[in-house]
Design a protein around this motif. Structure first.
Motif, PDB file in Angstrom:
ATOM      1  N   GLN A   1      99.540 -22.960 -14.845  1.00 37.80           N
ATOM      2  CA  GLN A   1      99.354 -21.603 -15.367  1.00 37.80           C
ATOM      3  C   GLN A   1      97.875 -21.226 -15.497  1.00 37.80           C
ATOM      4  O   GLN A   1      97.551 -20.159 -16.002  1.00 37.80           O
ATOM      5  CB  GLN A   1     100.023 -21.446 -16.742  1.00 37.80           C
ATOM      6  N   GLY A   2      96.980 -22.119 -15.083  1.00 40.10           N
ATOM      7  CA  GLY A   2      95.550 -21.845 -15.181  1.00 40.10           C
ATOM      8  C   GLY A   2      94.983 -22.109 -16.563  1.00 40.10           C
ATOM      9  O   GLY A   2      93.908 -21.619 -16.913  1.00 40.10           O
ATOM     10  N   ARG A   3      95.695 -22.930 -17.362  1.00 34.23           N
ATOM     11  CA  ARG A   3      95.242 -23.233 -18.721  1.00 34.23           C
ATOM     12  C   ARG A   3      94.405 -24.495 -18.746  1.00 34.23           C
ATOM     13  O   ARG A   3      94.663 -25.439 -18.000  1.00 34.23           O
ATOM     14  CB  ARG A   3      96.427 -23.421 -19.659  1.00 34.23           C
ATOM     15  N   ILE A   4      93.430 -24.499 -19.663  1.00 33.65           N
ATOM     16  CA  ILE A   4      92.660 -25.712 -19.963  1.00 33.65           C
ATOM     17  C   ILE A   4      92.715 -25.933 -21.466  1.00 33.65           C
ATOM     18  O   ILE A   4      92.878 -24.984 -22.235  1.00 33.65           O
ATOM     19  CB  ILE A   4      91.199 -25.609 -19.490  1.00 33.65           C
ATOM     20  N   SER A   5      92.613 -27.184 -21.870  1.00 38.16           N
ATOM     21  CA  SER A   5      92.570 -27.529 -23.291  1.00 38.16           C
ATOM     22  C   SER A   5      91.129 -27.716 -23.711  1.00 38.16           C
ATOM     23  O   SER A   5      90.375 -28.442 -23.054  1.00 38.16           O
ATOM     24  CB  SER A   5      93.337 -28.822 -23.552  1.00 38.16           C
ATOM     25  N   ILE A   6      90.771 -27.071 -24.789  1.00 30.34           N
ATOM     26  CA  ILE A   6      89.424 -27.231 -25.329  1.00 30.34           C
ATOM     27  C   ILE A   6      89.530 -28.179 -26.518  1.00 30.34           C
ATOM     28  O   ILE A   6      90.207 -27.868 -27.503  1.00 30.34           O
ATOM     29  CB  ILE A   6      88.823 -25.882 -25.739  1.00 30.34           C
ATOM     30  N   PRO A   7      88.905 -29.352 -26.429  1.00 28.55           N
ATOM     31  CA  PRO A   7      89.003 -30.333 -27.515  1.00 28.55           C
ATOM     32  C   PRO A   7      88.511 -29.769 -28.852  1.00 28.55           C
ATOM     33  O   PRO A   7      87.641 -28.889 -28.893  1.00 28.55           O
ATOM     34  CB  PRO A   7      88.101 -31.478 -27.048  1.00 28.55           C
ATOM     35  N   ALA A   8      89.070 -30.301 -29.930  1.00 29.29           N
ATOM     36  CA  ALA A   8      88.762 -29.814 -31.278  1.00 29.29           C
ATOM     37  C   ALA A   8      87.270 -29.875 -31.589  1.00 29.29           C
ATOM     38  O   ALA A   8      86.734 -28.951 -32.211  1.00 29.29           O
ATOM     39  CB  ALA A   8      89.556 -30.605 -32.317  1.00 29.29           C
ATOM     40  N   ASN A   9      86.585 -30.938 -31.154  1.00 25.96           N
ATOM     41  CA  ASN A   9      85.152 -31.042 -31.468  1.00 25.96           C
ATOM     42  C   ASN A   9      84.344 -29.931 -30.793  1.00 25.96           C
ATOM     43  O   ASN A   9      83.394 -29.407 -31.372  1.00 25.96           O
ATOM     44  CB  ASN A   9      84.595 -32.416 -31.102  1.00 25.96           C
ATOM     45  N   LEU A  10      84.733 -29.542 -29.586  1.00 29.51           N
ATOM     46  CA  LEU A  10      84.030 -28.459 -28.905  1.00 29.51           C
ATOM     47  C   LEU A  10      84.397 -27.099 -29.498  1.00 29.51           C
ATOM     48  O   LEU A  10      83.546 -26.211 -29.613  1.00 29.51           O
ATOM     49  CB  LEU A  10      84.313 -28.487 -27.407  1.00 29.51           C
ATOM     50  N   ARG A  11      85.657 -26.933 -29.907  1.00 31.11           N
ATOM     51  CA  ARG A  11      86.045 -25.687 -30.581  1.00 31.11           C
ATOM     52  C   ARG A  11      85.258 -25.522 -31.876  1.00 31.11           C
ATOM     53  O   ARG A  11      84.778 -24.432 -32.197  1.00 31.11           O
ATOM     54  CB  ARG A  11      87.552 -25.666 -30.868  1.00 31.11           C
ATOM     55  N   ALA A  12      85.099 -26.616 -32.617  1.00 28.62           N
ATOM     56  CA  ALA A  12      84.342 -26.565 -33.871  1.00 28.62           C
ATOM     57  C   ALA A  12      82.870 -26.246 -33.602  1.00 28.62           C
ATOM     58  O   ALA A  12      82.272 -25.419 -34.304  1.00 28.62           O
ATOM     59  CB  ALA A  12      84.479 -27.884 -34.622  1.00 28.62           C
ATOM     60  N   TYR A  13      82.283 -26.884 -32.602  1.00 29.35           N
ATOM     61  CA  TYR A  13      80.872 -26.648 -32.265  1.00 29.35           C
ATOM     62  C   TYR A  13      80.621 -25.169 -31.977  1.00 29.35           C
ATOM     63  O   TYR A  13      79.630 -24.590 -32.437  1.00 29.35           O
ATOM     64  CB  TYR A  13      80.465 -27.493 -31.054  1.00 29.35           C
ATOM     65  N   ALA A  14      81.497 -24.544 -31.200  1.00 29.63           N
ATOM     66  CA  ALA A  14      81.308 -23.155 -30.787  1.00 29.63           C
ATOM     67  C   ALA A  14      81.947 -22.159 -31.758  1.00 29.63           C
ATOM     68  O   ALA A  14      81.868 -20.954 -31.533  1.00 29.63           O
ATOM     69  CB  ALA A  14      81.866 -22.950 -29.373  1.00 29.63           C
ATOM     70  N   GLY A  15      82.590 -22.655 -32.807  1.00 30.67           N
ATOM     71  CA  GLY A  15      83.226 -21.762 -33.777  1.00 30.67           C
ATOM     72  C   GLY A  15      84.370 -20.961 -33.188  1.00 30.67           C
ATOM     73  O   GLY A  15      84.614 -19.820 -33.583  1.00 30.67           O
ATOM     74  N   LEU A  16      85.102 -21.571 -32.253  1.00 36.80           N
ATOM     75  CA  LEU A  16      86.186 -20.866 -31.580  1.00 36.80           C
ATOM     76  C   LEU A  16      87.428 -20.845 -32.454  1.00 36.80           C
ATOM     77  O   LEU A  16      87.854 -21.882 -32.951  1.00 36.80           O
ATOM     78  CB  LEU A  16      86.517 -21.532 -30.242  1.00 36.80           C
TER      79      LEU A  16
END
Length: 143
Positions: free
Chosen positions: A84-99
């Motif tokens: 479906q064109g999805r990627i998983s963004i790991p929790a540590n990277l989500r936290a770093y970027a404030g996503l």
């Protein structure tokens, strides 16, 4: 080359559906890592490998270069989009970027950047005035 701005949503599992415009270029894989200004950088694998080769030329005696590479590479993850064109963004990277949920996904030439939408809008608002009023050459030979 990656161009444009898109505003997708992050799902509850930390997945992002890549903009259709970028999917072909990233279909064979990508590397996601920390970027400047608290965004994430997404590189095609070949582009990331070229950057890593360039970085290897920095002398090990340069503490600033060592520290930069540690932060840049320690957060890097390789990904392949699902059907479906999805990627998983790991929790540590989500936290770093404030996503959280609302994102801005922008094309930045050789990379894609993933921003929290509010952070992107604030950044863009601050930078657009300076961009419009700039009268000196920032990048040699460009405009």
């Amino acid at each position: 080359m990656f161009l444009g701005t898109f505003e997708p949503k992050l799902d509850d599992k930390g997945r992002l559906i890549l903009p259709a415009k970028y999917r072909d270029q990233l279909a064979d894989g990508m590397v996601i890592t920390r970027g400047q200004e608290r965004c994430l950088y997404v590189f095609e694998v070949d582009e990331f490998m070229q950057m890593q080769e360039q970085a290897r030329k920095a002398p090990l005696s340069n503490k600033e270069a060592r520290n930069y590479l540690r932060v840049f590479l320690s957060g890097a993850v390789d990904q392949e989009p699902d059907r479906q064109g999805r990627i998983s963004i790991p929790a540590n990277l989500r936290a770093y970027a404030g996503l959280d949920r609302d994102l801005a996904v922008i094309g930045a030439g050789n990379r894609v950047e993933i921003w929290d939408l509010a952070a992107w809008n604030t950044f863009l608002e601050e930078q657009e005035a300076a961009f419009a009023d700039r009268d000196d050459e920032i990048i040699p030979g460009l405009l």
